[in-house]
Design an enzyme around this catalytic site. Sequence first.
Site, PDB file in Angstrom:
ATOM      1  N   CYS A 131       7.987  -2.771 -10.640  1.00 14.01           N
ATOM      2  CA  CYS A 131       8.916  -3.338 -11.633  1.00 14.01           C
ATOM      3  C   CYS A 131       9.350  -4.749 -11.246  1.00 14.01           C
ATOM      4  CB  CYS A 131      10.142  -2.448 -11.822  1.00 14.01           C
ATOM      5  SG  CYS A 131       9.790  -0.803 -12.522  1.00 14.01           S
ATOM      6  N   ARG A 132      10.344  -4.843 -10.389  1.00 14.31           N
ATOM      7  CA  ARG A 132      10.980  -6.131 -10.101  1.00 14.31           C
ATOM      8  C   ARG A 132      10.093  -7.105  -9.341  1.00 14.31           C
ATOM      9  NH1 ARG A 132      16.066  -3.627  -7.215  1.00 14.31           N
ATOM     10  NH2 ARG A 132      14.412  -2.214  -6.590  1.00 14.31           N
ATOM     11  N   ASP A 168      17.268  -2.395 -10.352  1.00 14.91           N
ATOM     12  CA  ASP A 168      16.021  -1.713 -10.681  1.00 14.91           C
ATOM     13  C   ASP A 168      16.065  -1.220 -12.131  1.00 14.91           C
ATOM     14  OD1 ASP A 168      13.668  -0.256 -10.733  1.00 14.91           O
ATOM     15  OD2 ASP A 168      14.078   0.807  -8.859  1.00 14.91           O
TER      16      ASP A 168
END
Length: 158
Positions: free
Chosen positions: A18-19, A130
């Site tokens: 994700c990040r 997140d």
Amino acid sequence: MASSSRKSVLFVCLGNICRSPIAEAVFRKMTTERGVVNDWRIDSAATSTYEIGNPPDHRGQACMRKHGVSMRHVARQVTKEDFASFDHILCMDESNLRDLNRKANAVKNLKAKIELLGTYDPQKQLIIKDPYYGSDEDFDMVYDQCLRCCKAFLDNHS
């Protein structure tokens, strides 16, 4: 070009789906647009083993497409070699920072400066949360934060 003259940055989050791949893709596009991508070694990784071998989260990929940012990455875990070969390791939250500092203690030839990517945020949002259990809007928020932080980091290291 000698590799010693290149700068390097590794973006890190928990799972590397994700990040951190968003930050990597944003930074790669930014350096490409500025004509300095060849001056940088850019990558991302995870503190955990949860997602090794997986592509970025489909919501993150959709967010990047929406913003015209190319994203090609396969999740991997941070290695001891990363601490010795990268100039900067930029992570997303305090948990990542604790894990990285603990792992760095086992590295004899530590080179990397380890810090939160959010320390570069002009809006002073230190933590990049997140978005995994969140919505599409959470991915957009991560994108916006990464854009601000990566711009400030690049400006600071150009």
